[in-house]
Design a protein around this motif. Structure first.
Motif, PDB file in Angstrom:
ATOM      1  N   THR A  59      -9.903 -84.155  68.922  1.00  0.00           N
ATOM      2  CA  THR A  59      -8.967 -85.129  68.367  1.00  0.00           C
ATOM      3  C   THR A  59      -8.241 -85.885  69.474  1.00  0.00           C
ATOM      4  O   THR A  59      -8.110 -87.112  69.432  1.00  0.00           O
ATOM      5  N   ILE A  63      -9.394 -89.680  69.283  1.00  0.00           N
ATOM      6  CA  ILE A  63      -8.416 -90.538  68.614  1.00  0.00           C
ATOM      7  C   ILE A  63      -7.437 -91.160  69.605  1.00  0.00           C
ATOM      8  O   ILE A  63      -7.233 -92.373  69.628  1.00  0.00           O
ATOM      9  N   TYR A 140     -14.503 -89.014  64.397  1.00  0.00           N
ATOM     10  CA  TYR A 140     -13.203 -89.387  64.943  1.00  0.00           C
ATOM     11  C   TYR A 140     -13.331 -90.459  66.018  1.00  0.00           C
ATOM     12  O   TYR A 140     -12.422 -91.282  66.208  1.00  0.00           O
ATOM     13  N   LEU A 163      -0.546 -89.958  65.431  1.00  0.00           N
ATOM     14  CA  LEU A 163      -1.963 -89.943  65.094  1.00  0.00           C
ATOM     15  C   LEU A 163      -2.532 -88.534  65.175  1.00  0.00           C
ATOM     16  O   LEU A 163      -3.338 -88.126  64.332  1.00  0.00           O
ATOM     17  N   SER A 167      -3.974 -86.572  61.954  1.00  0.00           N
ATOM     18  CA  SER A 167      -5.345 -86.063  62.030  1.00  0.00           C
ATOM     19  C   SER A 167      -5.395 -84.577  61.700  1.00  0.00           C
ATOM     20  O   SER A 167      -6.310 -84.111  61.004  1.00  0.00           O
ATOM     21  N   GLY A 195     -12.998 -83.248  57.647  1.00  0.00           N
ATOM     22  CA  GLY A 195     -12.362 -82.161  58.371  1.00  0.00           C
ATOM     23  C   GLY A 195     -12.056 -80.964  57.489  1.00  0.00           C
ATOM     24  O   GLY A 195     -12.103 -79.821  57.944  1.00  0.00           O
TER      25      GLY A 195
END
Length: 242
Positions: A59, A63, A140, A163, A167, A195
């Motif tokens: 992540t 991201i 992602y 974020l 997430s 997810g």
């Protein structure tokens, strides 16, 4: 050439190693040490901690770090797309391949830590989990790519922590923490995104239960929730440029 340049650029970035490798590894070690050594840690718990550590790294890389990197170079590649045959789609494919390598490296390091500590075993469950994590990393990364092309770097800097938090909300089922009407509402939203099914598939693997249904839901959710981001990329950048 572009893939290699991007890869070298990321590997020279100390923030990449700190936020996407060191922090997930230290968190994994901390959670293992947090449990009393005199007690046997359940296999399911160790497996969930491994998944969360990998997802933290993926992540952060896909991201936060990736979107910032795309935002910083977006003007150059938009100009290149307008002046050459190197399209935005080609740019995205090159970047996703780079992300595939980086996410694979993150997971490999966490796996090595788990193997060294004896909390992971090389088996079919681990292999399937790694394949799904790679797929989730691509998912992602697509989101991060679109965010990077549509948002300014300053905005992404400010939005980095939110974020990450948002997430994380779509990964671990709320039913593991509470059992009320609000939890059922949040869980219904979580089921829309892929997810959610990583956790479910993991528990099925550990219980030696069939994963066909959950796997199908994972890939259906993957495809359906990717389409809006591809649509944003098409309408805001590609169609507008024509």
């Amino acid at each position: 050439m572009i893939r290699w340049i991007q890869l070298k650029q990321v590997l020279r970035n100390r923030r990449f190693f700190f936020f996407t490798i060191l922090i997930p590894c230290f968190w994994y070690l901390f959670m293992l040490k947090l449990t009393n050594t005199d007690q046997q840690i359940p296999l399911t718990t160790k497996y969930i901690w491994f998944l969360v550590a990998c997802l933290m790294g993926i992540t952060g890389n896909s991201i936060v770090t990736f979107s910032k990197r795309i935002s910083n170079s977006s003007r150059f590649y938009r100009l290149k797309a307008n002046l050459s045959h190197y399209s935005i789609w080609h740019f995205m494919v090159d970047q996703l391949i780079t992300q595939l390598v980086l996410n694979g490296m993150i997971m490999a390091i966490i796996v090595l830590v788990g193997l060294a500590l004896g909390t992971l075993s090389l088996n079919a469950a681990l292999l399937i989990s790694l394949i799904l994590l790679i797929a989730f990393g691509i998912y992602y990364s697509i989101i991060g790519f679109v965010l990077g092309l549509t948002m300014e770097s300053a905005v992404l800097d400010a939005a980095g922590a939110p974020l990450m938090f948002i997430s994380a909300l779509f990964i671990v089922p709320f039913s593991t923490f509470a059992n009320n009407s609000f939890e059922h509402f949040i869980t219904a939203i979580q089921k829309v995104f892929p997810g959610y099914y990583l956790y479910s598939i993991g528990t099925h693997l550990l219980a030696h239960a069939p994963i066909g249904t959950e796997l199908t839901k994972f890939f259906i959710s993957f495809c359906l929730t990717t389409l809006p981001f591809i649509g944003i990329l098409w309408f805001k950048l590609i169609k507008k440029a024509r």
